[in-house]
Design a protein around this motif. Structure first.
Motif, PDB file in Angstrom:
ATOM      1  N   LEU A   1     -23.200  33.066 -27.284  1.00 32.65           N
ATOM      2  CA  LEU A   1     -22.507  33.128 -26.001  1.00 32.65           C
ATOM      3  C   LEU A   1     -23.474  32.677 -24.914  1.00 32.65           C
ATOM      4  O   LEU A   1     -24.096  33.494 -24.252  1.00 32.65           O
ATOM      5  N   PRO A   2     -23.639  31.367 -24.758  1.00 31.53           N
ATOM      6  CA  PRO A   2     -24.605  30.909 -23.767  1.00 31.53           C
ATOM      7  C   PRO A   2     -24.179  31.205 -22.335  1.00 31.53           C
ATOM      8  O   PRO A   2     -25.025  31.270 -21.438  1.00 31.53           O
ATOM      9  N   LEU A   3     -22.875  31.387 -22.118  1.00 28.20           N
ATOM     10  CA  LEU A   3     -22.377  31.647 -20.772  1.00 28.20           C
ATOM     11  C   LEU A   3     -21.409  32.830 -20.834  1.00 28.20           C
ATOM     12  O   LEU A   3     -20.436  32.800 -21.583  1.00 28.20           O
ATOM     13  N   ALA A   4     -21.735  33.871 -20.057  1.00 23.60           N
ATOM     14  CA  ALA A   4     -20.894  35.072 -20.048  1.00 23.60           C
ATOM     15  C   ALA A   4     -19.952  34.982 -18.854  1.00 23.60           C
ATOM     16  O   ALA A   4     -20.353  35.220 -17.714  1.00 23.60           O
ATOM     17  N   GLU A   5     -18.708  34.635 -19.133  1.00 21.27           N
ATOM     18  CA  GLU A   5     -17.739  34.424 -18.054  1.00 21.27           C
ATOM     19  C   GLU A   5     -16.832  35.641 -17.874  1.00 21.27           C
ATOM     20  O   GLU A   5     -16.681  36.448 -18.787  1.00 21.27           O
ATOM     21  N   GLY A   6     -16.210  35.726 -16.697  1.00 16.94           N
ATOM     22  CA  GLY A   6     -15.235  36.794 -16.443  1.00 16.94           C
ATOM     23  C   GLY A   6     -15.866  38.155 -16.664  1.00 16.94           C
ATOM     24  O   GLY A   6     -16.988  38.421 -16.237  1.00 16.94           O
TER      25      GLY A   6
ATOM     26  N   ALA B   1     -22.477  41.244 -21.484  1.00 17.75           N
ATOM     27  CA  ALA B   1     -23.311  40.412 -22.370  1.00 17.75           C
ATOM     28  C   ALA B   1     -24.730  40.172 -21.836  1.00 17.75           C
ATOM     29  O   ALA B   1     -25.694  40.284 -22.595  1.00 17.75           O
ATOM     30  N   PRO B   2     -24.907  39.870 -20.534  1.00 18.31           N
ATOM     31  CA  PRO B   2     -26.285  39.645 -20.071  1.00 18.31           C
ATOM     32  C   PRO B   2     -27.159  40.911 -20.148  1.00 18.31           C
ATOM     33  O   PRO B   2     -28.377  40.818 -20.034  1.00 18.31           O
TER      34      PRO B   2
ATOM     35  N   GLN C   1     -19.527  38.923 -18.075  1.00 17.77           N
ATOM     36  CA  GLN C   1     -20.789  38.831 -17.332  1.00 17.77           C
ATOM     37  C   GLN C   1     -21.346  40.202 -16.939  1.00 17.77           C
ATOM     38  O   GLN C   1     -22.500  40.308 -16.542  1.00 17.77           O
ATOM     39  N   TRP C   2     -20.528  41.239 -17.078  1.00 19.70           N
ATOM     40  CA  TRP C   2     -21.014  42.592 -16.755  1.00 19.70           C
ATOM     41  C   TRP C   2     -21.534  43.315 -17.989  1.00 19.70           C
ATOM     42  O   TRP C   2     -22.012  44.446 -17.889  1.00 19.70           O
TER      43      TRP C   2
END
Lengths: 142, 395
Positions: free
Chosen positions: B134-139, B145-146, B142-143
């Protein structure tokens, strides 16, 4: 090499990530009722106003530890080399039930206690992308 | 009491073997199981005029989700059964089996369908269940995965750790839950764990996934299909098996004032209390009327949450209740008599529902419990799932 799961700032979240990169923890504040929301929400969970009028409010980052998990199996491969790491849930002092969920800054094996005082620090996940970490507040700073 | 109480009955079922993986499309297993359930009910394929399921699938391991391969919707089933039913619906969201059963009960009571097939098809991807690049945590991601928070084991671990800290619960107490589920599941021929009970020490030594959740606190991902046939109480009289009536039901959707992607313990209790109150109002029962409280156990702590909100022990007391033998076969409440998800494999709400049906219809064979009249079948957490009550006593 796996890539870190970087946050994708959007209309709802961009202000949060901008502030994080400047080392500031902000939460969404409803200008109608003053409710603080984290994560930011499309509609204020406090008053449901259709105005959807928000501003960013800087918070202290201080709170108490409400829960944690020691992750031994990282389903996101980038975190694999970090196991075992702790994901913690902190209830922030500004509002009852306002929670920040983030990795713990303290090293693995640090004793944890329900209700322990915590604060927030920042770490770069990648160049120019900072995320908050939860830290046990050192005794001298409590 | 609900006006539909005891107006609709389960009249037949089928269950495929529960396997880690199957060759070929999941749809073929679903079709075979559906036909077996229809035959079990003493019906012909062309008599089934209603279909529903909750097709939502927990994870495809990052792979594709193709109808008929990794999920099986009622639409797929109807097309491949070469039928044109007059009623077709899908339940959205979590608590799939109670959700679909409630839709079916309402449709039959309303006269929208005479005979409804409810199925649930579960798939286990060849890759690791929750692993994702998951290179980009969208929606919403993002709260979580990062922060390294990813997947239901970690989400449940946060609620369970909060429980353990607040109420002083230990993994030793939870061993009672997992060992009991596996003991009962080991007696069920189609279970993944058939003939394989679990020793307490093996539970306590099991590998941690997201502490305090170990691999044995999670149901094992499997591939399998369960199917039930429902009709009106009146039509059920002409069919071969003893009808098991739907006595009432409840669903829960509760997230107080946060949008976290896991449940806080307070949310579980606040929402669970609403769900339980609805269940008792809908059925006219109280906890003491239920012979078979089949609580959900996809993650072991859910057993505590359901036991407490349904009123079998006080809030924060379930860990002591189970440690004192409260759910042990023979002397305790039969809350995991059907093996649950921990004792069968990740069949979501099917094992709880099937145990209610088999015991109340008198079809549980060597596992049959004497004198049982009322059961409840739970799925997911009490704040975010559903529960259906069944009885063999006609209205």
């Amino acid at each position: 090499m796996p890539l870190p799961p970087l946050p994708a700032p959007d209309a709802l979240s961009a202000g949060f990530w901008q502030a994080a990169n400047a080392g500031r923890l902000v939460v969404q504040e409803c200008t109608e009722c003053g409710w603080l929301a984290y994560p930011p929400d499309a509609v204020c969970p406090g008053c449901l106003t259709p105005k959807r009028s928000f501003r960013w409010r800087q918070v202290s980052g201080r709170g108490v530890l409400r829960s944690w998990t020691v992750v031994h199996t990282a389903f996101l491969p980038w975190f694999g080399p970090l196991v075992p790491y702790v994901v913690a849930a902190a209830e922030l002092e500004e509002q009852g039930g306002l929670r920040l969920t983030a990795r713990l800054a303290d090293p693995p094996g640090t004793p944890l206690a329900y209700g322990a005082p915590v604060d927030t620090v920042f770490e770069e996940l990648a160049d120019g992308v900072a995320v908050p970490l939860i830290r046990l507040t050192p005794a001298a700073e409590r | 009491m609900s006006t539909t109480s005891r107006q609709v009955a389960v009249v037949g079922y089928a269950h495929s073997p529960v396997l880690r993986h199957v060759e070929g499309p999941l749809g073929a297993v679903a079709l075979e199981t559906a036909l077996a359930a229809i035959a079990d009910a003493g019906l012909r394929r062309d008599q089934i005029d209603g279909f529903t399921t909750g097709a939502l699938f927990p994870s495809s391991g990052g792979g594709p989700l193709v109808d008929g391969e990794q999920i099986v919707t009622s639409e797929w089933l109807v097309e491949h059964l070469r039928l044109s039913p007059r009623w077709l619906a899908g339940f959205q969201g979590v608590g799939q089996i109670p959700g679909a059963m409630i839709l079916a009960a309402d449709a039959i009571a309303a006269g929208s369908a005479d005979y409804v097939l409810v199925h649930r098809a579960m798939y286990n991807p060849p890759t690791r269940y929750h692993e994702r690049e998951l290179p980009l945590a969208e929606g919403r991601d993002q709260w979580s995965a990062p922060h390294g928070l990813w997947g239901p084991p970690s989400q449940m671990a946060l609620a369970y750790m909060e429980y353990m800290q607040r109420y002083g619960a230990s993994r030793e107490s939870m061993a009672e839950v997992v060992v009991e589920a596996r003991r009962n599941g080991s007696r069920i021929p189609w279970s993944h764990w058939y003939g394989r009970p679990l020793e307490r020490e093996d539970y306590l030594d099991s590998r941690m996934v997201s502490e305090p959740i170990s691999v044995l606190d999670c149901d094992i991902p499997v591939t399998g299909v369960g199917a039930f046939v429902l009709t009106s109480a009146e039509r059920a009289r002409d069919l071969p098996h003893r009808p098991v009536y739907i006595a009432g039901f409840a669903q829960g959707r509760w997230r107080s004032t946060n949008s976290l992607d896991y449940w806080t313990l307070d949310d579980i209790y606040e929402g669970g209390a609403k769900t339980a109150a609805r269940l008792w109002e809908s059925t006219g029962f109280g906890p003491g009327d239920v012979d078979l409280p089949q609580v959900y156990d996809g993650f072991s702590p859910m057993v505590y949450f359901w036991l407490e909100v349904l009123g079998y022990c006080g809030v924060g007391e379930a860990h002591r209740f189970v440690a004192d033998g409260g759910i042990r076969a023979g002397s305790g409440l039969p809350v995991l008599s059907g093996g649950g998800a921990l004792g069968n494999g990740r069949m979501h709400g099917v094992p709880q529902t099937l145990e209610c049906y088999l015991q109340l219809s008198g079809r549980a064979g060597p596992r049959q419990l004497p004198g049982v009249e009322v059961g409840v079948a739970c799925q997911s957490t009490p704040n975010f799932g559903g529960v259906v009550a069944y009885t063999n006593a006609p209205g």
